[in-house]
Motif scaffolding. Structure first.
Motif, PDB file in Angstrom:
ATOM      1  N   GLU A 142       0.853  -1.198   0.000  1.00 16.36           N
ATOM      2  CA  GLU A 142       0.000   0.000   0.000  1.00 16.36           C
ATOM      3  C   GLU A 142       0.889   1.250   0.000  1.00 16.36           C
ATOM      4  N   THR A 143       1.684   1.367  -1.060  1.00 19.43           N
ATOM      5  CA  THR A 143       2.592   2.497  -1.215  1.00 19.43           C
ATOM      6  C   THR A 143       2.327   3.155  -2.556  1.00 19.43           C
ATOM      7  N   GLN A 144       2.067   4.437  -2.552  1.00 21.93           N
ATOM      8  CA  GLN A 144       1.753   5.122  -3.791  1.00 21.93           C
ATOM      9  C   GLN A 144       2.983   5.282  -4.676  1.00 21.93           C
ATOM     10  N   VAL A 145       2.766   5.206  -5.981  1.00 17.14           N
ATOM     11  CA  VAL A 145       3.830   5.424  -6.946  1.00 17.14           C
ATOM     12  C   VAL A 145       4.075   6.925  -7.049  1.00 17.14           C
ATOM     13  N   PRO A 146       5.306   7.393  -6.851  1.00 18.50           N
ATOM     14  CA  PRO A 146       5.578   8.837  -6.884  1.00 18.50           C
ATOM     15  C   PRO A 146       5.238   9.462  -8.240  1.00 18.50           C
ATOM     16  N   THR A 147       4.924  10.748  -8.201  1.00 19.92           N
ATOM     17  CA  THR A 147       4.568  11.469  -9.420  1.00 19.92           C
ATOM     18  C   THR A 147       5.682  11.409 -10.453  1.00 19.92           C
ATOM     19  N   LYS A 148       6.930  11.498 -10.019  1.00 21.12           N
ATOM     20  CA  LYS A 148       8.037  11.484 -10.979  1.00 21.12           C
ATOM     21  C   LYS A 148       8.097  10.156 -11.734  1.00 21.12           C
ATOM     22  N   HIS A 149       7.736   9.052 -11.078  1.00 19.63           N
ATOM     23  CA  HIS A 149       7.715   7.755 -11.759  1.00 19.63           C
ATOM     24  C   HIS A 149       6.548   7.691 -12.742  1.00 19.63           C
ATOM     25  N   ARG A 150       5.411   8.267 -12.355  1.00 20.05           N
ATOM     26  CA  ARG A 150       4.262   8.297 -13.266  1.00 20.05           C
ATOM     27  C   ARG A 150       4.615   9.070 -14.535  1.00 20.05           C
ATOM     28  N   HIS A 151       5.314  10.187 -14.382  1.00 22.49           N
ATOM     29  CA  HIS A 151       5.728  10.969 -15.538  1.00 22.49           C
ATOM     30  C   HIS A 151       6.677  10.160 -16.428  1.00 22.49           C
ATOM     31  N   ALA A 152       7.586   9.410 -15.795  1.00 16.69           N
ATOM     32  CA  ALA A 152       8.534   8.604 -16.573  1.00 16.69           C
ATOM     33  C   ALA A 152       7.813   7.520 -17.368  1.00 16.69           C
ATOM     34  N   LEU A 153       6.797   6.913 -16.768  1.00 16.07           N
ATOM     35  CA  LEU A 153       6.024   5.888 -17.481  1.00 16.07           C
ATOM     36  C   LEU A 153       5.285   6.495 -18.672  1.00 16.07           C
ATOM     37  N   ALA A 154       4.689   7.674 -18.463  1.00 17.66           N
ATOM     38  CA  ALA A 154       3.974   8.341 -19.548  1.00 17.66           C
ATOM     39  C   ALA A 154       4.923   8.721 -20.673  1.00 17.66           C
ATOM     40  N   ALA A 155       6.104   9.223 -20.320  1.00 19.36           N
ATOM     41  CA  ALA A 155       7.085   9.605 -21.339  1.00 19.36           C
ATOM     42  C   ALA A 155       7.553   8.394 -22.132  1.00 19.36           C
ATOM     43  N   ALA A 156       7.693   7.253 -21.469  1.00 19.71           N
ATOM     44  CA  ALA A 156       8.114   6.031 -22.166  1.00 19.71           C
ATOM     45  C   ALA A 156       7.091   5.632 -23.219  1.00 19.71           C
ATOM     46  N   GLU A 191      -5.871   0.628  -3.554  1.00 15.32           N
ATOM     47  CA  GLU A 191      -5.850   1.603  -4.643  1.00 15.32           C
ATOM     48  C   GLU A 191      -4.545   1.490  -5.421  1.00 15.32           C
ATOM     49  N   PRO A 192      -4.430   0.526  -6.326  1.00 14.41           N
ATOM     50  CA  PRO A 192      -3.228   0.458  -7.152  1.00 14.41           C
ATOM     51  C   PRO A 192      -3.222   1.587  -8.180  1.00 14.41           C
ATOM     52  N   LEU A 193      -2.055   1.836  -8.748  1.00 12.56           N
ATOM     53  CA  LEU A 193      -1.978   2.729  -9.900  1.00 12.56           C
ATOM     54  C   LEU A 193      -2.454   1.932 -11.112  1.00 12.56           C
ATOM     55  N   LEU A 194      -3.494   2.415 -11.772  1.00 12.69           N
ATOM     56  CA  LEU A 194      -4.056   1.747 -12.946  1.00 12.69           C
ATOM     57  C   LEU A 194      -3.894   2.670 -14.149  1.00 12.69           C
ATOM     58  N   VAL A 195      -3.319   2.127 -15.222  1.00 12.34           N
ATOM     59  CA  VAL A 195      -3.039   2.931 -16.410  1.00 12.34           C
ATOM     60  C   VAL A 195      -3.510   2.175 -17.643  1.00 12.34           C
ATOM     61  N   VAL A 196      -3.752   2.928 -18.717  1.00 12.12           N
ATOM     62  CA  VAL A 196      -4.189   2.352 -19.983  1.00 12.12           C
ATOM     63  C   VAL A 196      -3.242   2.825 -21.085  1.00 12.12           C
ATOM     64  N   VAL A 197      -2.589   1.890 -21.755  1.00  9.49           N
ATOM     65  CA  VAL A 197      -1.777   2.212 -22.928  1.00  9.49           C
ATOM     66  C   VAL A 197      -2.719   2.300 -24.127  1.00  9.49           C
ATOM     67  N   CYS A 198      -2.685   3.440 -24.820  1.00  8.32           N
ATOM     68  CA  CYS A 198      -3.615   3.698 -25.923  1.00  8.32           C
ATOM     69  C   CYS A 198      -2.848   3.989 -27.208  1.00  8.32           C
ATOM     70  N   SER A 199      -3.449   3.612 -28.328  1.00  8.27           N
ATOM     71  CA  SER A 199      -2.866   3.882 -29.641  1.00  8.27           C
ATOM     72  C   SER A 199      -3.699   4.927 -30.376  1.00  8.27           C
ATOM     73  N   HIS A 200      -3.121   5.497 -31.428  1.00 10.89           N
ATOM     74  CA  HIS A 200      -3.817   6.521 -32.217  1.00 10.89           C
ATOM     75  C   HIS A 200      -5.021   5.950 -32.958  1.00 10.89           C
ATOM     76  N   HIS A 201      -4.847   4.748 -33.499  1.00 11.85           N
ATOM     77  CA  HIS A 201      -5.879   4.135 -34.323  1.00 11.85           C
ATOM     78  C   HIS A 201      -6.041   2.677 -33.895  1.00 11.85           C
ATOM     79  N   ASP A 202      -6.967   1.999 -34.525  1.00 12.30           N
ATOM     80  CA  ASP A 202      -7.230   0.586 -34.221  1.00 12.30           C
ATOM     81  C   ASP A 202      -6.880  -0.216 -35.467  1.00 12.30           C
ATOM     82  N   SER A 203      -5.602  -0.573 -35.592  1.00 16.16           N
ATOM     83  CA  SER A 203      -5.122  -1.265 -36.782  1.00 16.16           C
ATOM     84  C   SER A 203      -3.988  -2.211 -36.405  1.00 16.16           C
ATOM     85  N   ARG A 204      -3.607  -3.071 -37.325  1.00 14.26           N
ATOM     86  CA  ARG A 204      -2.476  -3.984 -37.082  1.00 14.26           C
ATOM     87  C   ARG A 204      -1.208  -3.196 -36.796  1.00 14.26           C
TER      88      ARG A 204
END
Length: 328
Positions: free
Chosen positions: A133-147, A238-251
């Motif tokens: 039950e330890t929150q993920v720091p904001t700086k790590h969230r930013h790093a995940l988003a940038a990746a 309360e885990p950190l839940l994220v969704v990886v999204c793409s621009h379109h829905d294609s192969r």
């Protein structure tokens, strides 16, 4: 035993190592649905139709995500040995199963941050156990988003106000799948695998059995072999839940998303974070569509991940690297 084939000007040993590391990517139920064709001037990444999982993945979307993750590993491994990978996705003349072609773009010096990701490849795990039950720091969230953004995709971090709807979608998708005898049979055959097998999810990596109070972790990967949960060791509230999204829905977008997912996963590993996927919500068409509407954008959800701080989990088995090769 004959020497391993060489490619892209690498030695036999170097080529074997880059293919081995590519094969350490995550895949649905550890199906490892990739193959590689080696030539002097190229490495081709192909899907393996024999490793499809049609009950959970009838359109092969998650198969392509997995192959995209393997491609990201391959790129990092090639950079590490000094090759700048030039990638062509869905090459036209390489056959119907070809997903990518990688050629030598000249010498490369791997940046320190990429070296960290390279070293994280064999350390990455799917952690299906409870997190702290330890929150993920904001700086790590930013790093995940940038990746994720680096691979031409977008990361949506679920807000507290969205979690109730997401939980309902996850539970509905889980009920839909478990009502399908084909899916139950597929899950039973691919999970709870005994020691010594080289594919599927071993019982040791399955995590504890789901219990009624669990909100997010609902699948039983143990094949009936899970140990009883230690009292007081419920899944995090309360885990950190994220969704990886793409621009379109294609192969093509599936391959971008697979690379984005793997770069995020390796970035999380470097930062000491654990991760597992909530695949059912994007495997069922109705819940994936509703999740897309919840996000309120033109992005397409490709993978939902639970991220936090966990305890060590064992490595999942892998096929022999020579079994990954296409022999003409």
């Amino acid at each position: 035993m004959t020497s391993f084939p060489a490619a892209l000007g690498l030695s036999s040993e170097q080529t074997e190592e880059v293919v081995r590391l590519a094969g350490l990517a995550p895949s649905l139920h550890n199906s490892q649905p990739w193959r590689f064709r080696l030539a002097s001037d190229a490495i081709e990444l192909h899907s393996d139709p024999q490793r499809r999982l049609p009950a959970a993945d009838p359109d092969d979307r998650e198969l392509r995500l997995a192959c995209g993750a393997a491609l990201l590993n391959l790129r990092l491994a090639l950079e590490h040995v000094g090759v700048r990978p030039v990638v062509t996705l869905l090459p036209r003349f390489a056959g119907s199963t070809a997903l990518a072609e990688v050629r030598d773009g000249g010498r490369a010096t791997q940046a320190p941050g990429e070296q960290e990701l390279y070293r994280a490849i064999p350390k990455r795990r799917s952690n299906r156990r409870p997190f702290r039950e330890t929150q993920v720091p904001t700086k790590h969230r930013h790093a995940l988003a940038a990746a994720v953004q680096r691979e031409q995709c977008w990361l949506h971090v679920m807000e507290r106000s969205e979690l109730g709807v997401l939980e309902r979608l996850v539970r509905h998708a889980h009920r839909v799948q478990m009502a399908d005898p084909r899916f139950r049979d597929q899950l039973a055959r691919r999970t709870g695998r005994p020691p010594g097998t080289v594919e599927g999810v071993p019982a040791a990596a399955a995590g504890p059995l789901p219990e009624p109070q669990d909100q997010w972790v609902l699948r039983d990967f143990s094949g009936g072999q899970a140990r009883a949960r230690v009292p007081g060791k419920d899944f995090e509230y309360e885990p950190l839940l994220v969704v990886v999204c793409s621009h379109h829905d294609s192969r093509l977008d599936d391959l971008y998303a697979g690379q984005a997912m793997q770069r995020m996963w390796l970035t999380a590993t470097v930062r000491g974070l654990a991760l597992s996927l909530l695949s059912q919500v994007v495997e069922v068409t109705d819940t994936r569509d509703e999740l897309s509407r919840l996000l309120g954008s033109t992005w397409y959800p490709q993978a939902v991940a639970r991220i936090g701080y966990g305890w060590p989990t064992p490595v999942t088995p892998r096929r022999d690297v020579r079994d990954l090769l296409i022999s003409d």
